[in-house]
Design an enzyme around this catalytic site. Structure first.
Site, short mmCIF file in Angstrom:
data_model
loop_
_atom_site.label_atom_id
_atom_site.label_comp_id
_atom_site.label_asym_id
_atom_site.label_seq_id
_atom_site.Cartn_x
_atom_site.Cartn_y
_atom_site.Cartn_z
N ASP A 92 0.80 -1.23 -0.08
CA ASP A 92 0.08 0.01 0.06
C ASP A 92 1.08 1.16 -0.12
O ASP A 92 2.05 1.25 0.39
CB ASP A 92 -0.99 -0.19 1.35
N ASP A 101 -10.58 1.47 -3.82
CA ASP A 101 -11.08 1.26 -2.54
C ASP A 101 -12.50 1.16 -2.70
O ASP A 101 -13.30 0.61 -1.79
CB ASP A 101 -10.79 2.36 -1.54
C1 DGJ Z 1 -5.93 1.34 1.77
C2 DGJ Z 1 -6.31 0.38 0.99
O1 DGJ Z 1 -6.74 0.78 -0.44
C3 DGJ Z 1 -7.36 -0.70 1.56
O2 DGJ Z 1 -7.77 -1.66 0.66
C4 DGJ Z 1 -6.62 -0.99 2.79
O3 DGJ Z 1 -5.71 -1.78 2.71
C5 DGJ Z 1 -6.23 0.07 3.87
N1 DGJ Z 1 -5.43 1.04 3.14
C6 DGJ Z 1 -5.52 -0.31 4.95
O4 DGJ Z 1 -5.13 0.66 5.63
#
Ligand code: DGJ
Length: 702
Positions: free
Chosen positions: A444, A509
């Site tokens: 991430d 997301d």
């Molecule tokens: C952002 C990501 O896009 C989510 O899927 C998740 O992993 C969160 N971060 C976790 O903090």
């Protein structure tokens, strides 16, 4: 040095001309010209030679791959920069041309400016142009590169620009404008590829669509700051291309140093599908490209967030195995003091508080169920409330005025350009990987790089980007077979350079299928479906608040690398059974879903879609409507990409509950039609209420 080079591949011709000893000009980039003799190339050069017009230089202005202002070109120069105000307008002389297969390397110099330039141009077997430039300082003082762009010319008939834009949770909206005189310049200043990246910047003939109209697309493969630009000058020059966006000082070259720009990709085709398929075919031809057997993934983020309990996670793993999931991913919250997003980031040590026996009890359980185990990391970032930031506040990127950058998601950027910081993160991650059977990292990157200075406060986005690549490369070298997913708060880091070291991207997301239809459709302009993380989430999306039935959620998600992101413990037995049926169907058909050619239809009814994947044996299409009206009449829907000479058995596919439709077309009972009929006449569609998908399968007869 006299060279005219005709590269031909995949139905594309690229003709490069450096016959006057100058940097290569592109005489043609587009449809294959067939075999052309040396005399033919000379005639082509004569036919397209620029002319001298009133009130312009007496010698024709010839635009090369790195356009030079010294020729009298009044568009943006390819190289900007100077040696404290000198050596700012090079006039390159080509001193060497080397050809190795379809890769041509031009070496040029300007002795007066004390600079050397190398331009590489390749036409891949798939007809994709790859090109990049690098500049070396041969002078006695520092030279500062401002920008080094590689630009490809396109013909005057290209009159429209189409690229993508977006924000968090709202990735990849197409935007189309007329191509007017001036620059359509897209700058990515986020220190990551960015939600708002153009992804592919296209120019094309008026009205170009998925299936028709000549289109030229460019992509700058770089995960830091970048520029994509389409420029039309008043004198009739039209170029598209880009490069890295360098911050002050990032391009400073000491004597003898070289700055290498990113690869810029160019894809030409009749329609956007043809442009997309060149990218896909090139990616698919790479050694090590993931095949079609992608494991169905469960990510537990939206099920548990930071609330890690071994029993609950084991129960989720049991349910996952029961519905046919093949990879279990533990998301954020397993390390240090990370019980929420305000602390612990940067401490890559399994939390003894939450995981007193380490991750092993969960990993062993998951492995025992026959699934792979994956783990979330965010190696470039840090919370100030963490052991690492307390011990090394100087490792936080900052602009050097005694102040820190503004916080974002309560976090800062860890300066991986500091060797000790880099080694610290690498070694902590290696220890976690060594201690656990981990097949996959969800990598991430949750904030923009703002005021991202290096150890002395000077801008360091360029160096940080290279350090992130190096870290991925090192971990993969230590653990061959380790897969990485590129996530950046969703789809904030999707580009062809990060894809050299990752096997999947997290598209967004937002898993609300209404949004995902658009996101998959347009992320697919660059990446094939097997690289697109595509999850079935809970009925009500936590990010949009909208609710959708499982049929729509699943029939949307199946056109990507399928996963689930749903609290399965909250699902009913019926829902689990239905989910299991979808997963079973996906596994049975993943060869086509992840290995086929992408086709998309230009649907006149605004918010509706027809897209599919086509292999020689089988094609699967999705027909749907996101219309907010009560019903949507799509009429007869054509299914492109089929072999006109082949007969297909066509039927609706209903892996689990049927979609909610009005009207039962006769062909639902099954019909045999030729590819020609299906692509020119099509099938009568039932009336589709909003947010429903009808899947249609066409299987080659015999
Ligand atoms: C952002 C990501 O896009 C989510 O899927 C998740 O992993 C969160 N971060 C976790 O903090």
């Amino acid at each position: 040095m006299t060279e005219r080079i005709h590269l031909r591949a995949g139905g594309v011709s690229l003709v490069l001309d450096s016959s006057d000893g100058r940097l290569p000009a592109v005489l043609h980039w587009g449809a294959d010209l067939g075999d052309v003799s040396a005399e033919g190339l000379a005639s082509l050069a004569a036919a397209t030679a620029p002319v001298v017009v009133p009130s312009s230089p007496d010698a024709p202005v010839r635009v090369s791959l790195v356009p030079e202002a010294s020729t009298g070109y009044l568009g943006r120069p390819g190289l900007t920069g100077s040696r404290a105000g000198r050596d700012w307008s090079p006039r390159w002389a080509v001193v060497g041309v080397e050809r190795s297969g379809d890769l041509v390397t031009y070496r040029a110099e300007d002795a007066a400016c004390g600079l050397r330039l190398v331009v590489e141009v390749e036409l891949t077997p798939q007809g994709l142009v790859r090109t990049r430039a690098s500049v070396t300082n041969e002078g006695a003082d520092d030279f500062e590169v401002g920008e080094l762009l590689v630009m490809l010319p396109v013909p005057r008939r290209a009159r429209e620009v189409l690229d993508l834009a977006g924000g968090w949770g709202s990735e990849r909206h197409p935007q189309r404008t007329p191509w007017v005189i001036g620059q359509h310049r897209r700058e990515g200043r986020a220190g990551r590829t960015g939600f708002d990246a153009p992804t592919v910047l296209h120019v094309g003939v008026p009205g170009f669509g998925f299936g028709s109209g000549e289109v030229w697309g460019v992509h700058v493969a770089w995960s830091g700051n970048h520029v994509h630009t389409a420029e039309r000058t008043a004198s009739g020059v039209q170029v598209v291309g880009g490069g890295e966006l360098l911050l002050p000082g990032e391009g400073r070259l000491a004597p003898g140093q070289t700055y290498a720009g990113p690869w810029v990709y160019g894809s030409w085709g009749e329609g956007l599908d043809a442009v997309a398929r060149r990218f896909h075919a090139w990616l698919r031809a790479r050694p090590g490209h993931p095949g079609v057997e992608r494991p169905v993934t469960l990510n537990v983020w939206e099920a548990v967030y930071f609330d890690h309990s071994l029993d609950r996670l084991k129960h989720l793993a049991d349910l996952a195995a029961q519905v046919g999931i093949e990879r279990f991913v533990l998301d954020d919250g397993w390390f240090g003091s990370r019980r929420d997003d305000t602390r612990g980031l940067g401490d890559w040590v399994v939390s003894p508080e939450v995981w007193p026996d380490g991750l092993a009890p969960l990993v062993d359980h998951v492995r025992g169920l026959g699934m792979q185990f994956g783990l979330w990391v965010e190696p470039e970032m840090v919370n100030l409330d963490s052991d690492v930031a307390r011990a090394h506040p100087e490792w936080v990127m900052q602009p050097g005025y005694g102040r820190l950058p503004v916080e974002a998601r309560h976090q800062q950027v860890l300066n991986l350009t500091i060797p000790e910081a880099y080694a610290h993160v690498r070694d902590q991650l290696l220890a976690v990987l060594r201690g656990n059977d981990i097949a996959y990292l969800k990598w991430d990157h949750n904030r923009d790089l703002v005021d991202a200075g290096g150890p002395d406060g000077s801008p360091a986005v360029h160096a940080q980007t290279l350090a992130a690549y190096r870290l991925m490369d090192e971990l993969r070298a230590a653990f061959p077979g380790l897969e990485i997913e590129s996530c950046s708060s969703g789809g904030g880091r999707i580009d062809l350079e990060v894809l050299q070291r990752t096997e999947r991207v997290w598209v967004s997301d937002v898993m609300d299928p209404h949004e995902r239809q658009r996101m998959l459709r347009w992320t697919g302009q660059l990446l094939p479906p097997e690289l697109l993380g595509s999850h079935i989430a809970s009925a009500q999306s936590p990010t949009t608040g909208r609710a959708h039935d499982l049929t729509f959620r699943a029939s949307t998600a199946v056109f990507g690398h399928l996963g689930v992101e749903w609290d399965l413990a909250a699902a009913s037995p019926d829902e689990l059974a239905e989910l299991g049926a979808w997963i079973g169907w996906w596994k049975e058909h993943r060869a086509a879903l992840l290995g086929g050619d992408l086709v998309r239809v230009d649907v006149p009814e605004g918010d509706a879609w027809v897209h599919g994947v086509v292999t020689p044996e089988r094609a699967i299409f999705s027909v749907g409507s996101g219309s907010s009206g009560p019903v949507s009449h799509l009429g007869d829907v054509v299914l492109p990409g089929l072999d006109p000479e082949v007969e297909y058995d066509v039927r609706p596919v209903i892996p689990a509950s049927p979609p909610f439709l009005f009207g039962m077309p006769e062909w639902f009972a099954g019909v045999r039609l030729s590819g020609r009929v299906l692509t020119t006449v099509g099938l009568r569609c039932p009336v589709m209420p909003p947010d429903q998908v009808l899947l249609v399968e066409a299987v080659r007869c015999g």
